[in-house]
Design a protein around this motif. Structure first.
Motif, mmCIF file in Angstrom:
data_model
loop_
_atom_site.group_PDB
_atom_site.id
_atom_site.type_symbol
_atom_site.label_atom_id
_atom_site.label_comp_id
_atom_site.label_asym_id
_atom_site.label_seq_id
_atom_site.Cartn_x
_atom_site.Cartn_y
_atom_site.Cartn_z
ATOM 1 N N ARG A 74 0.772 -1.165 0.008
ATOM 2 C CA ARG A 74 -0.089 0.018 0.126
ATOM 3 C C ARG A 74 0.904 1.253 -0.046
ATOM 4 N N TYR A 75 1.789 1.273 0.734
ATOM 5 C CA TYR A 75 2.630 2.440 0.807
ATOM 6 C C TYR A 75 4.132 2.604 0.314
ATOM 7 N N TYR A 76 4.224 3.558 -0.220
ATOM 8 C CA TYR A 76 5.719 3.942 -0.715
ATOM 9 C C TYR A 76 6.178 5.354 -0.849
ATOM 10 N N GLY A 77 7.375 5.797 -0.822
ATOM 11 C CA GLY A 77 8.019 7.001 -0.934
ATOM 12 C C GLY A 77 7.456 7.987 0.264
ATOM 13 N N GLY A 78 7.761 7.330 1.396
ATOM 14 C CA GLY A 78 7.407 7.845 2.723
ATOM 15 C C GLY A 78 6.079 8.169 2.924
ATOM 16 N N LYS B 37 0.432 6.467 -0.851
ATOM 17 C CA LYS B 37 -0.471 5.284 -1.163
ATOM 18 C C LYS B 37 -0.469 5.172 -2.667
ATOM 19 N N ILE B 38 -0.276 3.520 -3.007
ATOM 20 C CA ILE B 38 -0.161 3.614 -4.595
ATOM 21 C C ILE B 38 -1.598 3.364 -4.884
ATOM 22 N N LEU C 210 -1.482 -0.350 -10.744
ATOM 23 C CA LEU C 210 -0.291 0.426 -11.502
ATOM 24 C C LEU C 210 -1.126 1.872 -11.819
ATOM 25 N N TYR C 211 -0.167 2.964 -11.556
ATOM 26 C CA TYR C 211 -0.832 4.215 -12.099
ATOM 27 C C TYR C 211 0.171 4.856 -13.131
ATOM 28 N N SER C 212 -0.053 5.683 -13.814
ATOM 29 C CA SER C 212 0.502 6.360 -14.753
ATOM 30 C C SER C 212 0.018 7.867 -14.566
ATOM 31 N N LEU C 213 1.107 8.624 -14.405
ATOM 32 C CA LEU C 213 1.062 10.049 -14.205
ATOM 33 C C LEU C 213 0.994 10.926 -15.528
ATOM 34 N N GLU C 214 -0.090 11.066 -15.917
ATOM 35 C CA GLU C 214 -0.239 11.567 -17.449
ATOM 36 C C GLU C 214 -0.733 13.097 -17.571
ATOM 37 N N ILE C 215 -0.067 13.952 -16.618
ATOM 38 C CA ILE C 215 -0.581 15.259 -16.785
ATOM 39 C C ILE C 215 0.174 16.083 -17.781
ATOM 40 N N LYS C 216 -0.432 17.266 -18.226
ATOM 41 C CA LYS C 216 0.084 17.974 -19.351
ATOM 42 C C LYS C 216 0.793 18.994 -19.112
ATOM 43 N N ARG D 37 -0.539 11.200 -2.444
ATOM 44 C CA ARG D 37 -0.653 10.940 -1.243
ATOM 45 C C ARG D 37 -1.729 9.924 -0.657
ATOM 46 N N THR D 38 -2.927 10.132 -1.166
ATOM 47 C CA THR D 38 -3.913 9.150 -0.486
ATOM 48 C C THR D 38 -4.306 7.914 -1.475
ATOM 49 N N GLY D 39 -3.695 8.055 -2.523
ATOM 50 C CA GLY D 39 -4.239 6.685 -3.665
ATOM 51 C C GLY D 39 -5.612 6.777 -4.303
#
Length: 314
Positions: free
Chosen positions: A204-208, A211-212, A225-231, A244-246
Protein backbone atom coordinates in the motif's frame (compact mmCIF):
# COMPACT_ATOMS: atom_id res chain seq x y z
CA UNK A 1 9.42 -39.19 11.52
CA UNK A 2 10.38 -35.89 13.24
CA UNK A 3 7.95 -34.22 15.62
CA UNK A 4 7.23 -30.51 15.11
CA UNK A 5 6.64 -28.73 18.41
CA UNK A 6 4.63 -25.54 18.52
CA UNK A 7 6.25 -22.66 20.37
CA UNK A 8 4.78 -19.33 21.48
CA UNK A 9 7.63 -17.55 19.65
CA UNK A 10 10.59 -18.44 17.46
CA UNK A 11 13.62 -19.70 19.37
CA UNK A 12 16.69 -18.76 17.31
CA UNK A 13 16.94 -15.71 15.06
CA UNK A 14 19.57 -14.40 12.67
CA UNK A 15 19.90 -10.64 13.25
CA UNK A 16 21.17 -8.54 10.35
CA UNK A 17 21.39 -4.75 10.53
CA UNK A 18 22.26 -2.16 7.92
CA UNK A 19 25.01 -0.19 9.65
CA UNK A 20 24.24 2.78 7.37
CA UNK A 21 20.55 2.95 8.31
CA UNK A 22 19.44 6.28 9.73
CA UNK A 23 18.66 5.01 13.24
CA UNK A 24 21.40 2.39 13.66
CA UNK A 25 24.15 2.96 16.21
CA UNK A 26 25.93 0.83 18.80
CA UNK A 27 23.50 1.86 21.52
CA UNK A 28 20.39 0.92 19.50
CA UNK A 29 21.98 -2.39 18.48
CA UNK A 30 22.77 -3.31 22.09
CA UNK A 31 19.29 -2.42 23.27
CA UNK A 32 17.68 -4.48 20.50
CA UNK A 33 19.75 -7.57 21.30
CA UNK A 34 19.07 -7.31 25.05
CA UNK A 35 15.34 -6.89 24.52
CA UNK A 36 15.03 -9.77 22.05
CA UNK A 37 16.94 -12.05 24.42
CA UNK A 38 14.75 -10.94 27.32
CA UNK A 39 11.72 -11.89 25.24
CA UNK A 40 13.06 -15.44 24.87
CA UNK A 41 14.86 -15.43 21.54
CA UNK A 42 18.36 -16.71 21.01
CA UNK A 43 20.15 -14.24 18.76
CA UNK A 44 22.85 -15.04 16.22
CA UNK A 45 24.43 -11.90 14.82
CA UNK A 46 26.45 -11.33 11.71
CA UNK A 47 27.96 -8.07 10.56
CA UNK A 48 27.83 -7.79 6.77
CA UNK A 49 29.79 -5.11 4.97
CA UNK A 50 26.71 -4.29 2.88
CA UNK A 51 23.03 -5.30 2.64
CA UNK A 52 24.00 -6.93 -0.66
CA UNK A 53 25.53 -9.72 1.46
CA UNK A 54 22.22 -10.50 3.20
CA UNK A 55 21.07 -13.25 0.84
CA UNK A 56 24.29 -15.26 1.12
CA UNK A 57 24.27 -14.89 4.92
CA UNK A 58 20.64 -16.01 5.22
CA UNK A 59 21.45 -19.11 3.19
CA UNK A 60 24.56 -19.78 5.28
CA UNK A 61 22.59 -19.70 8.55
CA UNK A 62 19.35 -21.29 7.32
CA UNK A 63 19.82 -24.60 9.16
CA UNK A 64 20.70 -22.89 12.45
CA UNK A 65 17.83 -20.41 12.80
CA UNK A 66 14.04 -20.28 12.74
CA UNK A 67 13.66 -16.74 11.44
CA UNK A 68 15.55 -13.73 10.15
CA UNK A 69 15.34 -10.27 11.76
CA UNK A 70 16.30 -7.37 9.51
CA UNK A 71 16.99 -3.89 10.87
CA UNK A 72 16.93 -1.04 8.40
CA UNK A 73 14.70 0.69 5.88
CA UNK A 74 12.85 -0.52 2.82
CA UNK A 75 15.97 -0.76 0.66
CA UNK A 76 17.66 -2.88 3.33
CA UNK A 77 14.65 -5.20 3.52
CA UNK A 78 14.61 -5.47 -0.26
CA UNK A 79 18.21 -6.71 -0.18
CA UNK A 80 17.10 -9.70 1.93
CA UNK A 81 14.17 -10.81 -0.26
CA UNK A 82 15.99 -13.42 -2.34
CA UNK A 83 17.42 -15.07 0.76
CA UNK A 84 13.99 -15.24 2.37
CA UNK A 85 12.37 -16.67 -0.77
CA UNK A 86 15.10 -19.29 -1.23
CA UNK A 87 15.10 -20.48 2.39
CA UNK A 88 11.43 -20.02 3.33
CA UNK A 89 12.44 -18.41 6.64
CA UNK A 90 9.97 -15.90 8.11
CA UNK A 91 10.91 -12.25 8.49
CA UNK A 92 10.96 -10.03 11.56
CA UNK A 93 11.21 -6.29 10.88
CA UNK A 94 12.98 -3.65 12.95
CA UNK A 95 12.03 -0.34 11.25
CA UNK A 96 15.30 1.59 11.37
CA UNK A 97 15.10 3.44 8.07
CA UNK A 98 13.75 6.81 6.98
CA UNK A 99 10.43 5.92 5.35
CA UNK A 100 9.71 2.39 6.69
CA UNK A 101 6.88 1.91 4.20
CA UNK A 102 6.71 -1.89 4.52
CA UNK A 103 6.40 -1.60 8.30
CA UNK A 104 3.66 0.99 7.78
CA UNK A 105 1.80 -1.33 5.37
CA UNK A 106 1.94 -4.18 7.91
CA UNK A 107 1.03 -1.98 10.93
CA UNK A 108 4.36 -2.76 12.57
CA UNK A 109 5.09 -0.11 15.22
CA UNK A 110 8.02 2.20 14.58
CA UNK A 111 9.04 2.00 18.24
CA UNK A 112 11.88 -0.53 18.55
CA UNK A 113 10.65 -2.06 21.85
CA UNK A 114 7.19 -2.56 20.35
CA UNK A 115 8.61 -3.97 17.10
CA UNK A 116 10.62 -6.47 19.18
CA UNK A 117 7.43 -7.48 20.98
CA UNK A 118 5.71 -8.13 17.65
CA UNK A 119 8.48 -10.51 16.60
CA UNK A 120 8.52 -12.33 19.94
CA UNK A 121 4.74 -12.86 19.89
CA UNK A 122 5.24 -15.02 16.79
CA UNK A 123 2.13 -13.98 14.86
CA UNK A 124 2.73 -14.35 11.11
CA UNK A 125 1.09 -13.11 7.94
CA UNK A 126 1.77 -14.49 4.46
CA UNK A 127 2.34 -11.64 2.02
CA UNK A 128 2.70 -11.26 -1.73
CA UNK A 129 5.79 -10.04 -3.50
CA UNK A 130 6.10 -8.07 -6.69
CA UNK A 131 8.54 -9.23 -9.38
CA UNK A 132 10.07 -7.35 -12.31
CA UNK A 133 12.67 -8.77 -14.67
CA UNK A 134 13.89 -11.23 -12.03
CA UNK A 135 13.97 -8.69 -9.18
CA UNK A 136 11.55 -9.01 -6.23
CA UNK A 137 10.05 -6.04 -4.43
CA UNK A 138 7.84 -5.48 -1.40
CA UNK A 139 6.31 -2.05 -1.98
CA UNK A 140 6.62 -0.57 -5.44
CA UNK A 141 8.60 -0.62 -8.67
CA UNK A 142 8.56 2.54 -10.76
CA UNK A 143 10.19 4.43 -13.60
CA UNK A 144 10.37 8.07 -14.54
CA UNK A 145 10.11 10.77 -11.88
CA UNK A 146 10.76 8.41 -8.94
CA UNK A 147 14.09 7.34 -10.42
CA UNK A 148 15.19 10.97 -10.65
CA UNK A 149 14.16 11.46 -7.02
CA UNK A 150 16.14 8.39 -5.93
CA UNK A 151 19.23 9.62 -7.77
CA UNK A 152 19.02 12.99 -6.02
CA UNK A 153 18.08 11.67 -2.55
CA UNK A 154 21.38 11.43 -0.72
CA UNK A 155 22.10 9.51 2.49
CA UNK A 156 23.17 12.81 4.06
CA UNK A 157 19.80 14.42 3.23
CA UNK A 158 17.89 11.50 4.74
CA UNK A 159 19.98 11.60 7.91
CA UNK A 160 19.55 15.37 8.25
CA UNK A 161 15.92 15.85 7.23
CA UNK A 162 14.36 12.41 7.74
CA UNK A 163 11.04 11.94 5.96
CA UNK A 164 11.04 15.58 4.81
CA UNK A 165 14.01 14.80 2.57
CA UNK A 166 11.58 12.99 0.24
CA UNK A 167 9.39 16.09 -0.09
CA UNK A 168 12.31 18.43 -0.67
CA UNK A 169 13.93 16.17 -3.26
CA UNK A 170 10.60 15.43 -5.00
CA UNK A 171 9.90 19.15 -5.41
CA UNK A 172 13.30 19.68 -7.00
CA UNK A 173 12.79 16.72 -9.35
CA UNK A 174 9.30 17.88 -10.37
CA UNK A 175 10.63 21.24 -11.53
CA UNK A 176 13.01 19.43 -13.91
CA UNK A 177 10.70 16.59 -14.96
CA UNK A 178 10.15 15.65 -18.62
CA UNK A 179 7.51 13.21 -19.92
CA UNK A 180 8.31 10.03 -21.84
CA UNK A 181 6.30 7.67 -24.06
CA UNK A 182 5.59 4.11 -22.94
CA UNK A 183 3.44 1.17 -23.97
CA UNK A 184 1.57 -0.65 -21.20
CA UNK A 185 0.37 -4.18 -21.98
CA UNK A 186 -2.01 -6.11 -19.73
CA UNK A 187 -4.16 -9.08 -20.68
CA UNK A 188 -5.21 -8.55 -24.30
CA UNK A 189 -5.05 -4.76 -24.04
CA UNK A 190 -2.34 -2.27 -24.89
CA UNK A 191 -2.19 1.42 -23.90
CA UNK A 192 0.27 3.93 -25.35
CA UNK A 193 0.83 6.76 -22.88
CA UNK A 194 2.81 9.96 -22.50
CA UNK A 195 3.69 9.98 -18.84
CA UNK A 196 6.00 11.40 -16.17
CA UNK A 197 5.91 8.25 -14.07
CA UNK A 198 4.66 4.67 -14.08
CA UNK A 199 4.46 3.00 -10.68
CA UNK A 200 3.51 -0.64 -10.06
CA UNK A 201 2.67 -1.37 -6.44
CA UNK A 202 2.45 -4.60 -4.49
CA UNK A 203 1.85 -3.15 -1.03
CA UNK A 204 0.00 0.00 0.00
CA UNK A 205 2.66 2.54 1.00
CA UNK A 206 5.75 3.85 -0.78
CA UNK A 207 7.91 6.96 -0.93
CA UNK A 208 7.50 7.93 2.71
CA UNK A 209 3.81 7.25 3.28
CA UNK A 210 2.20 7.77 -0.13
CA UNK A 211 -0.41 5.22 -1.21
CA UNK A 212 -0.18 3.39 -4.51
CA UNK A 213 -3.98 2.91 -4.42
CA UNK A 214 -6.36 3.67 -1.58
CA UNK A 215 -7.56 0.06 -1.10
CA UNK A 216 -4.35 -1.81 -1.93
CA UNK A 217 -3.13 -4.49 0.47
CA UNK A 218 0.02 -6.60 0.44
CA UNK A 219 -1.89 -9.89 0.36
CA UNK A 220 -4.59 -9.16 -2.26
CA UNK A 221 -2.74 -11.11 -5.00
CA UNK A 222 -2.77 -8.17 -7.39
CA UNK A 223 -0.53 -5.37 -8.61
CA UNK A 224 -1.80 -1.79 -8.85
CA UNK A 225 -0.40 0.49 -11.56
CA UNK A 226 -0.74 4.21 -11.98
CA UNK A 227 0.57 6.39 -14.79
CA UNK A 228 1.01 10.13 -14.22
CA UNK A 229 -0.18 11.70 -17.47
CA UNK A 230 -0.53 15.38 -16.64
CA UNK A 231 -0.01 17.99 -19.36
CA UNK A 232 1.87 20.73 -17.49
CA UNK A 233 4.46 20.59 -14.69
CA UNK A 234 2.38 22.80 -12.40
CA UNK A 235 -0.40 20.16 -12.48
CA UNK A 236 1.81 18.02 -10.24
CA UNK A 237 0.58 20.13 -7.38
CA UNK A 238 -3.09 19.52 -8.28
CA UNK A 239 -2.65 15.74 -8.06
CA UNK A 240 -0.53 15.72 -4.91
CA UNK A 241 -3.54 14.71 -2.80
CA UNK A 242 -4.24 11.75 -5.12
CA UNK A 243 -0.61 10.65 -4.95
CA UNK A 244 -0.66 10.95 -1.17
CA UNK A 245 -4.01 9.20 -0.57
CA UNK A 246 -4.18 6.79 -3.51
CA UNK A 247 -7.54 8.26 -4.57
CA UNK A 248 -6.61 8.81 -8.20
CA UNK A 249 -8.92 10.64 -10.64
CA UNK A 250 -8.46 10.22 -14.41
CA UNK A 251 -9.66 13.77 -15.07
CA UNK A 252 -6.71 15.06 -13.05
CA UNK A 253 -4.22 13.09 -15.11
CA UNK A 254 -3.65 9.75 -13.40
CA UNK A 255 -4.47 6.46 -15.14
CA UNK A 256 -4.92 3.40 -12.88
CA UNK A 257 -4.91 -0.31 -13.68
CA UNK A 258 -4.98 -3.46 -11.55
CA UNK A 259 -3.97 -7.00 -12.46
CA UNK A 260 -1.57 -9.85 -11.83
CA UNK A 261 0.82 -9.00 -14.72
CA UNK A 262 1.91 -5.98 -16.75
CA UNK A 263 4.47 -5.26 -19.42
CA UNK A 264 5.97 -1.80 -19.92
CA UNK A 265 7.93 -1.01 -23.10
CA UNK A 266 9.84 2.17 -23.93
CA UNK A 267 11.77 3.34 -27.00
CA UNK A 268 15.01 3.30 -25.00
CA UNK A 269 15.88 1.60 -21.69
CA UNK A 270 14.54 3.37 -18.60
CA UNK A 271 15.89 2.49 -15.17
CA UNK A 272 13.44 0.97 -12.68
CA UNK A 273 13.41 1.76 -8.97
CA UNK A 274 12.46 -1.20 -6.73
CA UNK A 275 11.81 -0.28 -3.07
CA UNK A 276 14.10 2.74 -3.36
CA UNK A 277 16.98 0.97 -5.14
CA UNK A 278 17.85 1.36 -8.82
CA UNK A 279 17.99 -2.20 -10.17
CA UNK A 280 16.63 -3.25 -13.58
CA UNK A 281 15.38 -1.43 -16.69
CA UNK A 282 12.75 -1.54 -19.43
CA UNK A 283 11.46 -3.47 -21.30
CA UNK A 284 9.86 -4.68 -18.09
CA UNK A 285 7.65 -7.62 -17.18
CA UNK A 286 5.86 -7.21 -13.84
CA UNK A 287 3.96 -9.93 -12.00
CA UNK A 288 2.70 -10.71 -8.51
CA UNK A 289 3.89 -13.75 -6.54
CA UNK A 290 1.09 -14.63 -4.07
CA UNK A 291 1.90 -15.58 -0.46
CA UNK A 292 5.61 -15.61 -1.21
CA UNK A 293 6.98 -15.11 2.31
CA UNK A 294 5.78 -14.87 5.94
CA UNK A 295 6.32 -11.78 8.10
CA UNK A 296 5.75 -11.28 11.83
CA UNK A 297 2.96 -8.74 12.37
CA UNK A 298 0.94 -7.46 15.33
CA UNK A 299 -1.74 -9.69 16.80
CA UNK A 300 -5.22 -8.89 15.39
CA UNK A 301 -7.36 -6.76 17.65
CA UNK A 302 -10.77 -7.13 16.08
CA UNK A 303 -12.93 -9.84 14.57
CA UNK A 304 -12.46 -10.55 10.89
CA UNK A 305 -8.81 -9.55 10.70
CA UNK A 306 -6.52 -12.13 9.12
CA UNK A 307 -5.45 -14.21 12.14
CA UNK A 308 -2.07 -15.13 10.67
CA UNK A 309 -0.39 -18.39 11.53
CA UNK A 310 1.09 -19.92 14.64
CA UNK A 311 4.84 -20.37 14.62
CA UNK A 312 6.00 -23.94 13.97
CA UNK A 313 9.55 -24.96 14.81
CA UNK A 314 11.46 -26.43 11.88
Amino acid sequence: MSIRHRQPYPKTALLLLNSQARQVNQDSLSRVVVQLQALGLEILQDFPQSPQDFTSLIQRYQDRVNLVIIGGGDGTLNAAIDGLVKTGLPLGILPLGTANDLARTLNIPLSLPEACQVIAQGHKQSIDLGWVNGKHFFNVASLGLSVNITRKLTREAKRRWGIFAYLITATQAILRARPFVAEIRFGDQCKRVKTFQIAVGNGRYYGGGMKILHDATIDDQRLDLYSLEIKRWWQFFTVIVAIRTGLHRPELGTRTLSGSEFEVLTSKPYTINTDGELTVSTPAHFRVIPKAIAVFVPQPTESGVNPGEEFVMK
